[in-house]
Motif scaffolding. Structure first.
Motif, PDB file in Angstrom:
ATOM      1  N   VAL A  40     -12.793 -15.124 -37.290  1.00  8.22           N
ATOM      2  CA  VAL A  40     -12.905 -14.743 -35.878  1.00  8.22           C
ATOM      3  C   VAL A  40     -12.523 -15.906 -34.969  1.00  8.22           C
ATOM      4  CG1 VAL A  40     -14.526 -14.020 -34.067  1.00  8.22           C
ATOM      5  CG2 VAL A  40     -14.590 -12.937 -36.308  1.00  8.22           C
ATOM      6  N   ASP A  41     -12.829 -17.136 -35.383  1.00 12.28           N
ATOM      7  CA  ASP A  41     -12.510 -18.300 -34.560  1.00 12.28           C
ATOM      8  C   ASP A  41     -11.006 -18.516 -34.412  1.00 12.28           C
ATOM      9  OD1 ASP A  41     -12.483 -18.976 -37.301  1.00 12.28           O
ATOM     10  OD2 ASP A  41     -12.798 -21.097 -36.864  1.00 12.28           O
ATOM     11  N   ALA A  42     -10.195 -17.890 -35.257  1.00 13.48           N
ATOM     12  CA  ALA A  42      -8.742 -17.956 -35.123  1.00 13.48           C
ATOM     13  C   ALA A  42      -8.239 -16.937 -34.097  1.00 13.48           C
ATOM     14  CB  ALA A  42      -8.072 -17.712 -36.470  1.00 13.48           C
ATOM     15  N   VAL A  43      -9.092 -15.965 -33.754  1.00 20.52           N
ATOM     16  CA  VAL A  43      -8.718 -14.908 -32.824  1.00 20.52           C
ATOM     17  C   VAL A  43      -9.385 -15.095 -31.463  1.00 20.52           C
ATOM     18  CG1 VAL A  43      -8.800 -12.397 -32.449  1.00 20.52           C
ATOM     19  CG2 VAL A  43      -8.422 -13.302 -34.748  1.00 20.52           C
ATOM     20  N   ILE A  44     -10.648 -15.489 -31.475  1.00 18.59           N
ATOM     21  CA  ILE A  44     -11.430 -15.670 -30.249  1.00 18.59           C
ATOM     22  C   ILE A  44     -11.758 -17.154 -30.120  1.00 18.59           C
ATOM     23  CG2 ILE A  44     -13.518 -15.050 -29.000  1.00 18.59           C
ATOM     24  CD1 ILE A  44     -13.671 -12.508 -30.737  1.00 18.59           C
ATOM     25  N   ALA A  45     -11.394 -17.733 -28.991  1.00 17.45           N
ATOM     26  CA  ALA A  45     -11.623 -19.165 -28.771  1.00 17.45           C
ATOM     27  C   ALA A  45     -13.114 -19.484 -28.733  1.00 17.45           C
ATOM     28  CB  ALA A  45     -10.972 -19.604 -27.467  1.00 17.45           C
TER      29      ALA A  45
END
Length: 120
Positions: free
Chosen positions: A104-109
């Motif tokens: 998720v951290d690759a999609v949402i900052a």
């Protein structure tokens, strides 16, 4: 910040929403799971209805299961479709681990502090 909204679930999840320079800031405290996820979903939807830029302060979230991950991804999708974004602030270690495991951290900052997220 102005315009404060509070939402609380019987399961102990609370969400307080404020606004700063047209950005909705949702501060969440407790556990995000399938029982009390609707509190977060309601806060995210209400914020999205007011504008497409949302910061989710997760510093006081102690636990999040896959239903929380799904809520974040759905909110991110809706907000980006509306020309905005979702940013996460200070996820606790217990929350950051699943966020990183599923990417998720690759999609949402994810940002370390609220000021950083507001001005990124």
């Amino acid at each position: 910040m102005t315009d404060t909204e509070h939402t609380t679930a019987a399961g102990g999840l609370s969400a307080v929403t404020t606004e700063s320079d047209g950005i909705r800031v949702i501060s969440v405290e407790g556990e995000i799971d399938h029982h009390n996820g609707p509190v977060l979903q309601q806060a995210l939807q209400a914020s999205a209805d007011r504008g497409p830029r949302v910061v989710l302060d997760m510093e006081r979230v102690r636990f999040m299961d896959s239903s929380g991950i799904n809520l974040l991804l759905a909110a991110h999708h809706g907000l980006t479709q509306a020309g905005g974004w979702l940013r996460l602030v200070a996820p606790s270690a217990a929350v950051l681990r699943p966020i990183r495991l599923v990417g998720v951290d690759a999609v949402i900052a994810c940002h370390p502090t609220l000021p950083h997220a507001l001005h990124a």
